[in-house]
Design an enzyme around this catalytic site. Structure first.
Site, mmCIF file in Angstrom:
data_model
loop_
_atom_site.group_PDB
_atom_site.id
_atom_site.type_symbol
_atom_site.label_atom_id
_atom_site.label_comp_id
_atom_site.label_asym_id
_atom_site.label_seq_id
_atom_site.Cartn_x
_atom_site.Cartn_y
_atom_site.Cartn_z
ATOM 1 N N GLU A 178 0.814 -1.225 0.000
ATOM 2 C CA GLU A 178 0.000 0.000 0.000
ATOM 3 C C GLU A 178 0.845 1.271 0.000
ATOM 4 O O GLU A 178 0.542 2.223 -0.703
ATOM 5 C CB GLU A 178 -0.948 0.032 1.215
ATOM 6 C CG GLU A 178 -2.241 -0.750 1.019
ATOM 7 C CD GLU A 178 -2.038 -2.252 1.103
ATOM 8 O OE1 GLU A 178 -0.925 -2.680 1.462
ATOM 9 O OE2 GLU A 178 -2.984 -2.974 0.790
ATOM 10 N N HIS A 187 -9.983 -5.980 10.424
ATOM 11 C CA HIS A 187 -10.623 -5.781 9.122
ATOM 12 C C HIS A 187 -11.979 -5.106 9.250
ATOM 13 O O HIS A 187 -12.800 -5.211 8.360
ATOM 14 C CB HIS A 187 -10.811 -7.132 8.420
ATOM 15 C CG HIS A 187 -9.534 -7.718 7.908
ATOM 16 N ND1 HIS A 187 -8.594 -8.288 8.728
ATOM 17 C CD2 HIS A 187 -9.038 -7.808 6.651
ATOM 18 C CE1 HIS A 187 -7.572 -8.719 8.000
ATOM 19 N NE2 HIS A 187 -7.820 -8.434 6.738
#
Lengths: 331, 356, 417
Positions: free
Chosen positions: A60, A129
């Site tokens: 990322e 998450h």
């Protein structure tokens, strides 16, 4: 008016923008060959080729940073965050580069970057998450942060985001991808900083965004059965925040309930609460209520997860508190 | 001591290079090199004087925050930028004053930026670490070690995406190579390079210290050039204290990268005479003797010798150049001193490209 | 930047009217010099300059109505530059969306000065805080209902919009809810505009009558001994400290309140509040109305001091120089119409107090003592008290104590000297 799912609204906006402007490129993990983990980018690799639909390795920091570099050189990258939880790995790039480069270069360069993906919780994905990250980004000057609640919002806001000059944090929600809603034909856009009155009312103002809008509307329907008419505001945009719509509404209703999925301390509702206090203090009949997620990492067990999220009954109870009608209820 | 052997790893199948030997680089285009080298000699002298002036200004309290001067490393930026075309672009970290000057930014504007004045390169909004001169292809100027690297990778991609043959130059330090911010974009550079979509010339300014920690104490693998092999990026190591060597390498590499759209990495071994930043006054991590040894390899002095040998300069010429540099540095300070501070409304300016 | 603000000259004052500027813009002023005259609820008052300097800017004009705490002028001290912007309040970087409503930062520094009340605080209702939502406060003010008179049903006794609305409805339900709506002025009639003082009296007295259940008790007091003692004292004390009959009554009332504290308390909706001090309002008649400045701690002051202060208060009142502490924190009122030869009268309680003592004239009357008729100097006192706080028997005991103290004045003097 035609209907679309939230997913299709986003997808069609992406396709429209890619057709319209060749500087738009897509980047993200598994958006190409895999067709996208939520199938938003399905078939786009075949349609636009690998130079415009870039499957990135799991990195990322690297690919968000590269996207910023592309944007500085005049491309319009739309980066998909597989989930917004992963953006924390790119936090330095977003906060120290994307948000600030225009400013510390004295205005010499724009960063027309869009980062989009699902934010929030609800399907037993556990603590790492299931986060809602809006506050981390809405805090930072130089960014724009939006959270569409409906398919029309999604399409209109995404167009504004891609066409604009500034870095945009575009917060979708996995639980919304399948909802349907009316979406106007044609090239409409939804501007940033304009909230929508999703339901007019006179007794209390409920402020919500993203998935919580649906919950707020359900609560409003329940309250109406008791003669309480709630005005529900769909914020759409967190930075910039539409102060006017909020204050005007609370000035008439004299009481407010703000709903957010995320943890309570230092959350969006705290900011909105302060805004209401600053703009409508004299007209408040009760303190602003905040309905939020529980202040814990998201647990796995389904029953606990449900306890950790705000629901319709929490909003109803909060509204009643502002009306000093907690005891009363329909027979 | 710097190792002058070049490495050549070309898993991607590029044309192999001739290995440079351990001696001082001589050869092919020497006469042409030397003539224009005089121009660059002058630039390096100006940059050195300028940096000395910034240190002086810092000690007098005129420059705040951080100040990272380039003294001793001039040959690297000068040599690389000498071979860049006007339309090419580059990124560097925070030790960026000389880069801005070599690219043609007015010294007054650079000093004014350090002084935080409205006439600065970034209008006083960035300071020493964030010099930007986009009209001359200089895309900054960044403070987080290693975090500018992905920007350059993406920028290089954009250059190819738009169908240009422009090249993007990326300067980074030996310390940045150990950050996560290096690994991820280098992988992307190698990957995209295979498609010809990453015309990136990577220059590692190895001055042997990452802030206060030597390369040997901070890097598990100290052969920095070789680490690019992990990313399928061809690489070599050169003597960064010799302008002519750097320039020749730059010329060759730029042609290659421009033609192929593939990245290439150059480890330029150099040395900084000053501390990491202005606050690093006592430099407890290295010996005074070590610094003195390296001063004997001052790139400006080295080039001066070469120019004298070639009969291109004499004492008078050298003195004239020094005096000119002195004047330029002094003028830049005066310009900065006399310039106004940014107006209060600039506080909120330049934040967004569009108001809502 | 030293701002001159509209001072708070009474518990319930929220705004005042600037009548005229005594000094003009640009004129030098000295500390203590009057610079403007303002009209407040109770009285017209001069505002004095608190610093030497120049009256740099007039922010309000003659005739303007200005909220308490808001600036009316700026005085530049020697050496100071006048700020071009209207107020320095928004100087903070990242200045917020809502303009500052609170008083200037100077207010904090000026709370020590008796003339400058702490305008940064919201108007406390009489003695202390009442919990009420901001909206409820606003509504109560608009409807001229004292929050003291409303029962709060919110958490911790908070008064809510609903509570105020209920109080408004209850009041409207009572007959004679308000004056008849005014039609056009009939021929021959003349309408005179109300002064602020008259408006305030009208509003407060109406509210008192509507919300406070009054009971009335009258007692006849034999004043012969008291008059003799008074004469003797005045011979000794001299003109500055002359004791009046009213002073005797005030002192008697104060001592009686110590024994019967309910008459000194306030009804606050869900409790009776005892202020912890005995401060007596003494009514002073003015050309266009009535004002009742306060004598503080009457129970603790000797008679001569009460007399001296009462005299000073009356003078200040007539001269328009009352200070805000003269008008706040009163707990009981004594009103005297004796100088008008009134035999007996009953007064209206000033909210949020619990009682008022009306003093009529002392005159020679025929009384019956031990079976035969005598002449005595009789003064009738009438106590009006709040039946929510006290009842007839307690009120009667209080009144009896007042009479006892007046009829045996040695105790008045002995207590205090």
């Amino acid at each position: 008016m035609p209907e679309q799912t939230y997913r299709d609204a986003i997808r069609s906006a992406l396709i429209g923008e890619m057709d319209r402007d060749s500087s738009v490129v897509l980047m993200g993990e598994d958006i190409g060959v895999y067709q996208g983990t939520f199938r938003i980018t399905a078939d786009l690799l075949a349609k636009y080729g690998p130079t415009r639909v870039i499957d990135t390795p799991i990195s990322e920091e690297g690919f968000v940073g590269s996207a910023i570099g592309m944007a500085m050189l005049g491309l319009r990258p739309v980066v998909e965050m597989m989930t917004w939880n992963f953006s924390l790995l790119a936090f330095d790039q977003i906060v120290n580069n994307a948000a600030k480069i225009r400013y510390f270069s004295g205005g010499q360069v724009d960063v027309p970057l869009v980062v989009r993906g699902p934010n929030g919780a609800g399907v037993q994905l556990s603590a790492q998450h299931s986060q809602s990250v809006e506050v981390f980004y809405a805090h930072v000057p130089g960014l724009r942060v939006v959270a569409p609640a409906t398919p029309a919002d999604a399409k209109g806001l995404l167009r504004t985001a891609i066409r604009g000059k500034d870095p945009v944090i575009f917060l979708e929600h996995a639980a919304l991808y399948n909802i349907k809603g009316e979406v106007p034909d044609g090239d409409f856009v939804v501007p940033f900083g304009k909230a929508e009155i999703a339901r007019p009312g006179r007794d209390v103002t409920i402020v919500a965004f993203s998935r919580m809008l649906q919950v707020a509307l359900a609560a409003a329907a329940t309250l109406a059965e008791d003669g309480i008419e709630a005005e529900v505001i769909n914020l759409r945009s967190l930075r910039p925040l539409d102060h006017n719509t909020i204050i005007t509404s609370v000035s008439h209703t004299h009481r407010a309930v703000v709903v957010q999925e995320e943890w309570k301390p230092y959350g969006a509702a705290a900011e909105i609460s302060a805004t209401i206090m600053e703009g409508a203090f004299d007209l408040l009949d009760a303190p602003v209520e905040r309905v939020t997620g529980a202040d814990v990492p998201m647990p796995y067990a389904r029953n606990l997860e449900l306890l950790a999220l705000p629901h319709e009954e929490h909003i109803v109870a909060a509204v009643r508190r502002t009306l000093y009608r907690e005891a009363a209820s329909r027979a | 001591m710097a190792d002058r052997t070049s490495h050549k790893e070309n898993p991607g199948g590029l044309t192999p290079r001739a290995a440079g030997g351990p001696a001082v680089a001589t050869g092919v285009r020497e006469s042409v090199d030397l003539a224009s080298a005089l121009h660059w000699y002058r630039q390096m002298v100006i940059a050195r004087r300028f940096e000395e002036e910034t240190e002086r200004a810092f000690r007098r309290g005129k420059i705040g925050g951080y100040l990272h001067v380039y003294s001793g490393q001039e040959a690297v930026a000068a040599g690389m930028l000498a071979e860049l075309r006007p339309e090419d672009i580059f990124f560097t970290a925070y030790r960026d004053h000389a880069h801005a000057l070599f690219r043609g930014a007015p010294p007054g504007a650079v000093m004014a930026e350090l002084y935080g004045k409205a006439t600065g390169l970034a209008r006083g909004k960035g300071g020493s670490m964030h010099l930007f001169d986009v009209s001359r292809g200089f895309y900054g100027g960044y403070g987080i070690v290693g975090a500018h690297i992905p920007l350059a990778v993406g920028a290089a991609y954009a250059l190819r995406y738009k169908g240009t043959d422009k090249v993007c130059l990326l300067f980074l330090g030996d310390g940045a190579m150990n950050s996560g911010g290096f690994h991820e974009p280098m992988n992307l550079a190698g990957l995209w390079g295979k498609e010809g979509l990453c015309p990136l010339v990577i220059v590692v300014e190895n001055n042997e210290y990452a802030m206060g920690t030597s390369v040997t104490r901070s890097s598990a693998v100290t052969d920095l050039a070789s680490r690019f092999n992990q990313y399928a990026i061809p690489n070599e190591r050169i003597d960064g204290m010799d302008f002519l060597t750097v320039r020749q390498t730059a010329a060759r590499v730029a042609v290659d990268v421009r033609a192929t759209g593939r990245p290439y990495a150059i480890e330029a071994v150099t040395y900084r005479f000053a501390g990491h930043g202005a606050a690093d006054m006592f430099q407890p991590y290295r010996d005074k003797d070590e610094v003195e040894t390296h001063r004997r390899r001052d790139p400006i002095v080295t080039l001066e010798h070469r120019l004298r040998e070639a009969g291109l300069v004499d004492d008078a010429k050298i003195a004239a150049i020094q005096a000119e540099a002195e004047q330029i540095a002094t003028d830049s300070v005066q310009f900065a001193e006399e310039s106004p501070a940014p107006p209060p409304e600039d506080l909120h300016a330049h934040l967004y490209g569009e108001e809502t | 930047m030293p701002e001159v603000i509209m001072p708070k000259m009474g518990d319930a004052m929220t705004e005042g009217k600037l009548l005229r500027w005594i000094k003009q813009q640009g004129e030098p002023v000295k500390k203590g010099e009057p610079i403007a005259e303002i009209e407040t609820d109770k009285v017209n008052v001069d505002i004095e300059a608190e610093w030497d300097g120049v009256l740099a800017r007039l922010v309000a004009g003659a005739g303007d109505v200005v909220p308490v705490g808001s600036p009316i002028a700026v005085i530049a001290r020697p050496g100071e530059q006048i700020d071009a912007s209207a107020s320095a309040r928004s100087a903070a970087p990242g200045g917020g969306a809502a303009p500052a409503q609170a008083a200037s930062p100077q207010a904090a520094a000026t709370t020590a000065h008796p003339r400058r009340p702490a305008a940064t605080q919201p108007a406390p209702d009489a003695q202390g805080q009442v919990r009420a939502s901001p909206l409820a406060r606003r509504l109560a003010e608009q409807h001229a209902i004292s929050l003291q008179a409303i029962i709060g049903t919110g958490p911790q006794g908070r008064i809510t919009e609903g509570d105020v609305e209920a109080a408004v409805s209850a009041r409207a339900a009572t007959p004679a809810a308000g004056p008849a709506p005014a039609g056009p002025t009939p021929a021959g009639a003349r309408d005179v505009a109300l002064t602020r003082m008259r408006q305030t009296i009208a509003r407060r007295m109406t509210e008192s009558k509507h919300t406070t259940p009054h009971i009335y008790l009258t007692a006849s007091v034999r004043m012969d001994t008291a008059m003799d003692v008074r004469r003797e004292l005045n011979d000794r004390l001299g003109p500055e400290r002359k004791i009046s009959v009213n002073d005797l009554v005030v002192k008697a009332a104060a001592l009686a309140l110590v024994k019967y504290p309910n008459l000194n308390a306030s009804f606050i909706g869900n409790a009776i509040r005892h202020p912890g001090e005995i401060n007596i309002n003494v009514a002073v008649s003015m050309p266009d109305g009535l004002i009742s400045p306060v004598l503080h701690h009457c129970d603790r002051k000797p008679l001569w001091q009460i007399a001296q202060e009462a005299k000073a208060l009356a003078e200040r009142a007539r001269a328009g120089h009352l200070r805000s502490e003269d008008l706040t924190a009163g707990t009981f009122t004594v009103t005297n119409l004796g100088m008008f030869d009134v035999d007996v009268f009953a007064a209206i309680i000033t909210p949020p107090q619990a009682a008022v003592l009306a003093v009529a004239s002392a005159k020679p009357q025929a009384i019956v003592k031990d079976g035969h008729v005598e002449v005595a100097t009789i003064m009738q006192l009438t106590l009006s008290s709040d039946h929510r706080v006290t009842d007839g028997a307690e009120s009667a005991q209080f009144l009896r104590e007042v009479r006892r103290l007046l009829e045996t004045p040695a105790s008045l003097i002995a207590e205090g000297i």
